[in-house]
Write a protein that holds these residues in place. Sequence first.
Motif, PDB file in Angstrom:
ATOM      1  N   PHE A 251       0.810  -1.145  -0.014  1.00  0.00           N
ATOM      2  CA  PHE A 251      -0.043  -0.065  -0.116  1.00  0.00           C
ATOM      3  C   PHE A 251       0.807   1.371   0.008  1.00  0.00           C
ATOM      4  O   PHE A 251       0.667   2.046  -0.834  1.00  0.00           O
ATOM      5  N   ALA A 252       1.717   1.427   0.932  1.00  0.00           N
ATOM      6  CA  ALA A 252       2.666   2.370   0.968  1.00  0.00           C
ATOM      7  C   ALA A 252       3.445   2.749  -0.073  1.00  0.00           C
ATOM      8  O   ALA A 252       3.660   3.753  -0.415  1.00  0.00           O
ATOM      9  N   THR A 253       4.085   1.595  -0.674  1.00  0.00           N
ATOM     10  CA  THR A 253       5.090   1.680  -1.757  1.00  0.00           C
ATOM     11  C   THR A 253       4.400   2.281  -2.957  1.00  0.00           C
ATOM     12  O   THR A 253       4.818   2.866  -3.860  1.00  0.00           O
ATOM     13  N   HIS A 254       3.103   1.554  -3.389  1.00  0.00           N
ATOM     14  CA  HIS A 254       2.560   1.905  -4.424  1.00  0.00           C
ATOM     15  C   HIS A 254       1.937   3.274  -4.477  1.00  0.00           C
ATOM     16  O   HIS A 254       2.231   4.141  -5.548  1.00  0.00           O
ATOM     17  N   LEU A 255       1.562   3.917  -3.284  1.00  0.00           N
ATOM     18  CA  LEU A 255       1.088   5.315  -3.114  1.00  0.00           C
ATOM     19  C   LEU A 255       2.386   6.129  -3.748  1.00  0.00           C
ATOM     20  O   LEU A 255       2.279   7.136  -4.351  1.00  0.00           O
ATOM     21  N   LEU A 256       3.718   6.008  -3.025  1.00  0.00           N
ATOM     22  CA  LEU A 256       4.750   6.818  -3.008  1.00  0.00           C
ATOM     23  C   LEU A 256       5.263   6.574  -4.388  1.00  0.00           C
ATOM     24  O   LEU A 256       5.486   7.640  -5.103  1.00  0.00           O
ATOM     25  N   ASN A 258       3.573   6.356  -7.079  1.00  0.00           N
ATOM     26  CA  ASN A 258       2.398   6.897  -7.966  1.00  0.00           C
ATOM     27  C   ASN A 258       2.441   8.491  -7.527  1.00  0.00           C
ATOM     28  O   ASN A 258       1.431   9.172  -7.958  1.00  0.00           O
ATOM     29  N   GLY A 259       3.197   8.925  -6.590  1.00  0.00           N
ATOM     30  CA  GLY A 259       3.524  10.251  -6.574  1.00  0.00           C
ATOM     31  C   GLY A 259       2.811  10.843  -5.192  1.00  0.00           C
ATOM     32  O   GLY A 259       2.768  12.079  -4.944  1.00  0.00           O
ATOM     33  N   ALA A 260       2.244  10.004  -4.234  1.00  0.00           N
ATOM     34  CA  ALA A 260       1.777  10.484  -3.158  1.00  0.00           C
ATOM     35  C   ALA A 260       2.999  11.369  -2.236  1.00  0.00           C
ATOM     36  O   ALA A 260       4.068  10.826  -2.344  1.00  0.00           O
ATOM     37  N   ASP A 261       2.468  12.092  -1.296  1.00  0.00           N
ATOM     38  CA  ASP A 261       3.543  12.801  -0.510  1.00  0.00           C
ATOM     39  C   ASP A 261       3.513  12.041   0.738  1.00  0.00           C
ATOM     40  O   ASP A 261       2.823  11.381   1.266  1.00  0.00           O
ATOM     41  N   GLN A 278       9.620   7.129   6.274  1.00  0.00           N
ATOM     42  CA  GLN A 278      10.371   7.412   5.358  1.00  0.00           C
ATOM     43  C   GLN A 278      11.191   5.729   5.091  1.00  0.00           C
ATOM     44  O   GLN A 278      11.803   6.102   3.919  1.00  0.00           O
ATOM     45  N   LEU A 279      11.095   5.000   5.774  1.00  0.00           N
ATOM     46  CA  LEU A 279      11.849   3.774   5.196  1.00  0.00           C
ATOM     47  C   LEU A 279      11.226   3.412   3.798  1.00  0.00           C
ATOM     48  O   LEU A 279      12.016   2.607   2.911  1.00  0.00           O
ATOM     49  N   TYR A 280       9.824   3.924   3.666  1.00  0.00           N
ATOM     50  CA  TYR A 280       9.310   3.409   2.240  1.00  0.00           C
ATOM     51  C   TYR A 280      10.095   4.112   0.815  1.00  0.00           C
ATOM     52  O   TYR A 280       9.789   3.692  -0.191  1.00  0.00           O
ATOM     53  N   THR A 281      10.550   5.329   1.051  1.00  0.00           N
ATOM     54  CA  THR A 281      11.263   5.957   0.293  1.00  0.00           C
ATOM     55  C   THR A 281      12.271   5.165  -0.259  1.00  0.00           C
ATOM     56  O   THR A 281      12.742   5.249  -1.296  1.00  0.00           O
TER      57      THR A 281
END
Length: 299
Positions: A251-256, A258-261, A278-281
């Motif tokens: 969920f978190a990775t796909h949001l980021l 695709n441009g989510a802040d 921030q781990l997901y960045t």
Amino acid sequence: MNDQLTDAKNYFVQYLQTEKNYSSLTISHYVHDIEHFFAFLHREGVAKLSTIEDLHSRLYLVTLHNEQFSRASVSRKISSLRSFFKFLEREEQISANPMSYVLHPKREGRLPHFFYEEEMEQLFLACDGTDPLSLRNKAILELLYATGIRVSECTSIELKDLDLSLSTLLVKGKGRKERYVPFGGFAQDAIAQYLKLGRPELIKEQPHSSLFVNHRGKPLTARGVRHILSTLVEKTALTASIHPHMLRHTFATHLLNNGADLRTVQELLGHAHLSSTQLYTHVTKEHLRKTYNSFHPRA
């Protein structure tokens, strides 16, 4: 266990329950860590709070290393004990915190595993069906992917927590903190179908308000969700083993990707600190690097 140490532990538990409002699961982790340290103190012949020194903290870390605890487990025990002694210091039961200068071990550089969008499609296909259990499984999968909620949060959802007209869910998170999370059309349709055709067949007129139920109509447990997800993976061509937190990572990775802040993702996940999100960045950067190396002609 020494009476003084037991009393101190019980006093701390009361503080966690009343002032911090922690869940019973979180409190049990604290108690387990404290009692493990107390067992070490007993072996060292330490029976009083006043005689615990920095030296004992350092020796305890050596013991944890020798017993081959993971870095994450050692770090958690340090945090638990530091909070415990900080509380006792505040209550003037000790004069100094023996865990104050103990450093957390460096985290292992493992990135969270996640599913690619194509892999998620395989999982959704695996739970296609019109029988009650298939409808339930699809609703669970869609909701976990749509919201990024923890499995413990998923199994604690009650009917009153859902607002299908606004496509929002009231989530009861860690520390009994509540947040509202939106979900999309796919999850909405899956939940509506489950509520109409799946749950009434499974619940068999048993009076409870849990959203998700097992095949006997009783509230579904976290273990039950893990079994459902593992069964879905077995029906696909996926080779990876699954744990429920992978859907939260996905969920978190796909949001980021695709441009989510980052702040929005933090709020949706219910993270208290941005550093957790921030781990997901790092995951998304790794994804970009692999894509670049795979497709650029001069990578």
